[in-house]
Design a protein around this motif. Structure first.
Motif, PDB file in Angstrom:
ATOM      1  N   ARG A  53       0.831   4.713  -3.333  1.00 20.49           N
ATOM      2  CA  ARG A  53       1.425   5.558  -2.625  1.00 20.49           C
ATOM      3  C   ARG A  53       1.440   6.431  -2.651  1.00 20.49           C
ATOM      4  NH1 ARG A  53      -3.725   7.490   0.248  1.00 20.49           N
ATOM      5  NH2 ARG A  53      -4.770   5.558   1.371  1.00 20.49           N
TER       6      ARG A  53
ATOM      7  N   LYS B 223       1.824   9.364  -6.294  1.00 17.04           N
ATOM      8  CA  LYS B 223       2.352  10.702  -6.186  1.00 17.04           C
ATOM      9  C   LYS B 223       3.198  11.207  -7.278  1.00 17.04           C
ATOM     10  CE  LYS B 223       2.491  11.251  -0.714  1.00 17.04           C
ATOM     11  NZ  LYS B 223       2.996  11.587   0.678  1.00 17.04           N
TER      12      LYS B 223
ATOM     13  N   GLU C 268       1.040  -1.477   0.089  1.00 15.77           N
ATOM     14  CA  GLU C 268       0.210   0.065   0.430  1.00 15.77           C
ATOM     15  C   GLU C 268       0.328   1.411   0.196  1.00 15.77           C
ATOM     16  OE1 GLU C 268      -3.329   2.603   0.073  1.00 15.77           O
ATOM     17  OE2 GLU C 268      -2.952   0.546  -0.097  1.00 15.77           O
TER      18      GLU C 268
END
Length: 144
Positions: free
Chosen positions: A135, A139, A131
């Motif tokens: 992420r 970004k 996870e």
């Protein structure tokens, strides 16, 4: 802590009535305050549910069911949202209380909901690492 301020729809927003210039300017000022405070992550209005699609899962492991809008119960429909990252629930409430009446007619309703963080949902260390990597990739792609 992330919180979403969910702006509930009204009959006017569902009918496609656009906000007044005065309300747009008030929301811009509010969003500028959020940006200056470094807490704004996202803020958007949504088209009426007549342009929406609802996907439901009526049976376990069954095929999804697709229904085109409009949807009937306007009190349950979302007209927009603001996503913020703050230090506490109290700070989120303070920001929500500062939002102008989202519809400008005394009909606005904001629902404040805390967003789950990955550790709240996942206990497995390998899943948490995946996870976090996802992420970080998001970004990186958003900054390109």
């Amino acid at each position: 802590m992330r919180f979403m301020m969910v702006v509930k729809a009204t009959q006017d927003s569902e009918a496609g009535v656009m906000p007044s210039q005065e309300l747009i300017e008030a929301m811009q000022r509010y969003n500028e305050e959020l940006v200056k405070a470094g807490v704004l992550l996202a803020a958007d209005g949504l088209h009426a549910s007549s342009n929406g699609i609802r996907i439901s899962y009526p049976e376990p492991k069954g095929k999804p069911k697709i229904v085109d809008g409009p949807f009937t119960e306007s009190k349950e429909i979302i007209a927009g949202y603001t996503l913020i990252e703050v230090k506490s629930r109290e700070e989120a409430i303070e920001w929500a209380l500062r939002m102008p009446d989202p519809h400008g007619f005394g009909e606005g309703q904001i629902e404040l909901r805390q967003v789950f963080e990955a550790p709240d949902l996942m206990q497995d260390p390998e899943t948490l690492v995946k996870e976090a990597m996802l992420r970080e990739e998001m970004k990186r792609l958003n900054q390109s």
